[in-house]
Design an enzyme around this catalytic site. Sequence first.
Site, PDB file in Angstrom:
ATOM      1  N   MET A  33      50.679  92.865  53.141  1.00  0.00           N
ATOM      2  CA  MET A  33      49.760  92.033  53.905  1.00  0.00           C
ATOM      3  C   MET A  33      49.573  92.547  55.330  1.00  0.00           C
ATOM      4  SD  MET A  33      50.962  88.239  52.604  1.00  0.00           S
ATOM      5  CE  MET A  33      52.679  88.526  53.046  1.00  0.00           C
ATOM      6  N   ASN A  72      63.483  82.529  53.820  1.00  0.00           N
ATOM      7  CA  ASN A  72      62.433  81.997  54.683  1.00  0.00           C
ATOM      8  C   ASN A  72      62.534  80.476  54.819  1.00  0.00           C
ATOM      9  OD1 ASN A  72      61.463  80.976  52.282  1.00  0.00           O
ATOM     10  ND2 ASN A  72      59.900  82.561  52.038  1.00  0.00           N
ATOM     11  N   ILE A  73      61.551  79.908  55.526  1.00  0.00           N
ATOM     12  CA  ILE A  73      61.595  78.484  55.852  1.00  0.00           C
ATOM     13  C   ILE A  73      61.489  77.607  54.605  1.00  0.00           C
ATOM     14  CG2 ILE A  73      60.645  78.884  58.152  1.00  0.00           C
ATOM     15  CD1 ILE A  73      57.948  77.877  57.084  1.00  0.00           C
ATOM     16  N   CYS A 125      61.966  88.972  62.546  1.00  0.00           N
ATOM     17  CA  CYS A 125      61.742  88.584  61.151  1.00  0.00           C
ATOM     18  C   CYS A 125      60.262  88.833  60.876  1.00  0.00           C
ATOM     19  CB  CYS A 125      62.150  87.140  60.899  1.00  0.00           C
ATOM     20  SG  CYS A 125      61.459  85.943  62.059  1.00  0.00           S
ATOM     21  N   ASP A 176      57.357  86.527  61.871  1.00  0.00           N
ATOM     22  CA  ASP A 176      56.640  86.155  63.085  1.00  0.00           C
ATOM     23  C   ASP A 176      57.521  86.164  64.323  1.00  0.00           C
ATOM     24  OD1 ASP A 176      54.167  85.691  61.769  1.00  0.00           O
ATOM     25  OD2 ASP A 176      54.905  83.756  61.066  1.00  0.00           O
ATOM     26  N   GLY A 177      58.827  86.204  64.143  1.00  0.00           N
ATOM     27  CA  GLY A 177      59.727  86.289  65.286  1.00  0.00           C
ATOM     28  C   GLY A 177      59.987  84.978  65.988  1.00  0.00           C
ATOM     29  N   TRP A 178      59.806  83.842  65.292  1.00  0.00           N
ATOM     30  CA  TRP A 178      60.059  82.568  65.962  1.00  0.00           C
ATOM     31  C   TRP A 178      60.937  81.616  65.154  1.00  0.00           C
ATOM     32  CZ3 TRP A 178      54.073  81.993  66.115  1.00  0.00           C
ATOM     33  CH2 TRP A 178      53.580  81.728  64.831  1.00  0.00           C
ATOM     34  N   ARG A 237      57.421  72.609  62.410  1.00  0.00           N
ATOM     35  CA  ARG A 237      58.702  72.540  61.704  1.00  0.00           C
ATOM     36  C   ARG A 237      59.243  71.105  61.639  1.00  0.00           C
ATOM     37  NH1 ARG A 237      56.646  76.452  60.549  1.00  0.00           N
ATOM     38  NH2 ARG A 237      57.349  78.597  60.871  1.00  0.00           N
TER      39      ARG A 237
END
Length: 849
Positions: free
Chosen positions: A333, A355-356, A441, A443-445, A487
Site C-alpha cells: 500500500m 495492531n490496534i 510502526c 503511522d508512528g502514533w 482511540r
Amino acid sequence: MAAPRPRRSVSVRDPSDGCDRLEGTGSWDALEWTKIEPVTRSVSHVNSEFLLEAERVVEEGHGVVLVNTDEAGTLFVTNFRLLFLSDGTRNIVPLGTIPLATIEKFNKMIVKIQSAPRQTDKSASRRLLQIIGKDMRIIVFGFRPRTKQRRVIFDALSRCTKPATIWDLYAFTCGPSKFSNPNPKLRLLNEYFRLLGKDFRRASMSMIEDGSFALSNDLWRISDTNSNYTMCQSYPFALIVPKSISDEEVSQASTFRARCRIPVVSWCDPGTGAVVARSSQPLAGLMMNMRSNADEKLVAALCTQFVDGKGSRRKLYIADARPRKNALANGAMGGGSESSSNYFQSEIVFFGIDNIHAMRESFARLRDYLDTHGATSSDGMSSFLRHGGWTWGGGNLSSMSASVSTLGDSGWLIHVQSVLAGSAWIAARVALESASVLVHCSDGWDRTSQLVSLANLMLDPYYRTFTGFQALVEKDWLAFGHPFSDRVGMPSISGTSFELTRQSSTGSFSSSPMHQSSGPFAPQASNSSHAQNNYSPIFLQWVDCVSQLLRIYPFAFEFSSTFLVDFLDCVLSCRFGNFLCNSEKERQQCGVYEACGCLWAYLADLRSLEGSSHAHYNLFYKPLKHNGPLLPPAAALAPTLWPQFHLRWACPSESQASELEAECKNMAIKFSELQKAKEAAEMKAKEYSVAMETLNAELRNEKQVSSSAMNLAKRASKESAVIKRAIQSLGCRVNFTSSGDCTVDIESNPMETPLKFLHSSPGRESDGTMGHDEKSDLSVSITVEADDVVSSSPLGQVCETLCPLRTRDGGCRWPDAGCAQLGSQFVGLKANFDALDRLSIYDGYFQSE
C-alpha cells in the site's frame, strides 16, 4: 476503587429453585419486582447533593435493580455520567455509576423465563439493560415490567453518548473552573530545554510568538519548521532535530514518511549523546526500492560521533514495532520498512507487536473472562456457584483448566509483555551500547508512542516523578499526535463522533464461552461491530505496562498504582480537556486549553489535601536507590493482572492493595502523626527553654540591680557619715527629720539669728537649690537660709576661718567642691564626693570629740 459489596435490599434469585442453571426457574426469573417501590426523588435534591459542577439530570428511572450486586435504587442519566443511587443507603453505588465517555457499548436484552410444567401461561420475560465499559466492567440493570423506564434510559443514553460535536462534551460545559489549564506548549518547550541542557531557560508565550525558542547545543537544535503545522499536522509546533540538518532538508525528508512524520528526537542522553528517535514508516513501496536522500541524511545524523574523541560513529538501530509480515503487507500500500543497506551503520529489528484491532479484541476477551469468573458477575451469580459446583468448573479438573486457560487465550498479558520487552530492549541499547534507536510502526502514533515513552521512562529517573510523568505523557502522547479521540471514541474537530455499538446479546452477555450456555436471551437490535471503528485501548495498555514496572521496581517511582488508576479514570471519562482531539493542532483550534479544565491540576489538588500521606504517593519511593536507568531482564518481564484496575469491579475485595502495603500505609500515617506530635512537643520544649532563659536573665539582672543598690546604700551611708563628721567639724549641728530632710544649724554669733542649712532628700525641692554635678555619683546640696540678708554676710567666716580645707594662703584643699558662692543671698555648699575621695585628708580632721 469499588466500594465493599452492599447489603442486598432486594433478592434477584429464588432460593427454592436453586442456582445451578438459568433455564427454567433459575436466577433471572426470581426478581421480586413487586417489592420494589418507586422512589420519589426530586431532581433538585440530586443536583444539590450528588451532582458535579454543571452536571444536570437528563432522565431518571425508579425501582431499578443493579443485577451485579442485587441492589435496588434509582438510575439517573446526566450530561456526564450514568449515576446509580441506592435506595437502601441513599448513597452513590460506584459499580453502577460510570461516565458516559467510559461506556464502550450498551444494549437492551430480554431474558425469557420458562414457565413451570403445570403452568400453561406463555413464557414470561424480563427487561434488562447491559452496559459495557472501557474500564473493565460489565454491568446489568433490571427494570420493572410493564413500564417504559428502560426505553427512556436507553434513549437518553443514545443521545448523550453520541454528542454531535466536541463542544457538546461535559468538559466544555463545565469549563475550566478552578482547574485552569496553562498552555501545554510552554511545558513542552521547558522539557525540550531540559533535554538540551538549557533548563535554566524558561519558556514564555513571547518566545512562541517571535520564534526565539529555537535553541541548540552541540548536537541538537529545536526547529520551528512546523510552527504553523504546515509540514505535519499531527506533530507538535517544535521539534528536536540534528543540528547539522537544515529546515529545508527537514521539509524534504517529510515527503518520504507516512503522514509526513519525519524522524525526530524524543530523548537524548546528556552524557553519551545517544538518542531515542521516532517517526512513521518510510514510503519504500512494494519492492522496498524507493529512497530519499534527505531522509537518509536525516537518519544518518542521528548516529553522532562518540564523545571519546576517537571520531568513531555510534550504531543506529531501527526498531520496527510491527511483525515483519505486516511491514511487507504495508509495502503493497506504499509503506514498508527501511533497508539497512540504505541507512548508514544501521540494523533493522522487528518487534512483532500486533495492531490496534488485535489489542481491542484481546481487551474484550479479558473483560469477559473477568466478568465470568468474578465475584460480582453481570449475571448476578458468583463464579463459585456457576454450573452447580462449589468451585470453578463444578470441581471438574478439565473445566477448571479450561477456565484458567481462558485468561491466556485473551492474549492481553502476552501483548503487555511484548511492549515491555521491546521497550526494555530499546533502553538497553541506549544505556549499555550508547547506540541511537529510531522507533516506528505504521503511522508512528500507537505502538511507537508506547515503546518510546516506556523506554524513556526506563532511561530517565525524572520521568518517574509526578512532574516528569506529566512531561512524558504530554510530550510523547499528546504533542506527538496519538489520536485520543479516535482511540477513546469521542468526537473530533471534524464534528464526526464515534458510533457507539449497541450490539444485541445473541444468546449471551458477551462472547465468552463460559457465558454462552447461561440461558436463552432474545436479541433486540443489531448494529456495527468494533471492527469497523478505530477504538482501541492503546493508552490503557501503556499505563498497564507502567504498573508492571512499578510492581517490579517498587522503590523507583514517586507515584503509586492508585495514582495510575485515578489518572486512567480521568482520561477515559473525558471530564477534562487534556486528552480531547487527535493532535496538538486540533486542541488549539478547539480552544481546549482555555475552555476546559486541566486533569493535572485536578490530580495535584487531590494530593495537596493530604500531602505526602495521600494515596497517590508511593510509600516505598527511594530516588537514590534507582537514580539511573531501569534495565529489567527478560525473566522479570512476565506480567500479571493489574489488580487495582483489572479486578476492582469483578473482584472488589481482591483488587485492594496487599495487606502488607495497606499495613505499611497505616504505619506511615501513624508515623507521620507521631512525627508531627514530636515536632509540636519539641517546639513547646523550645518555647519553655527560651522562657526559662529569659526568666534566668531577668533574675540575674535583678540580682545585679539589688547588689548595686546595696553597694550604693553602703556607700551612701558611709558618705553620709563622712559628711556629717565634716560638717560637725565646722562647728555645725546636723539634725535629721522624719521626712528625710537634714537641717544644719550654725552659730556664728550669739546675738544674731542662727542660720539654717537645709539638706533636702532626693526628689524634694527647695528654694535656692544648687544644680548637681553631672560627673559625680552622688551630690548633696546644703542651702543657707538667712532671716536677715545683709551685704556683709557672716557666712564668709565659714570659708575663711572655720573651713578645715582652707589653706593658709587662702587656697582650698578641695578645689573641685565649689563650696562657697558669695555675693548672693544664698550660700551653697556642694560636695563632690569623687573629688573628696581623691583628696588626701587626714583622719584628724574627722576625729570624733
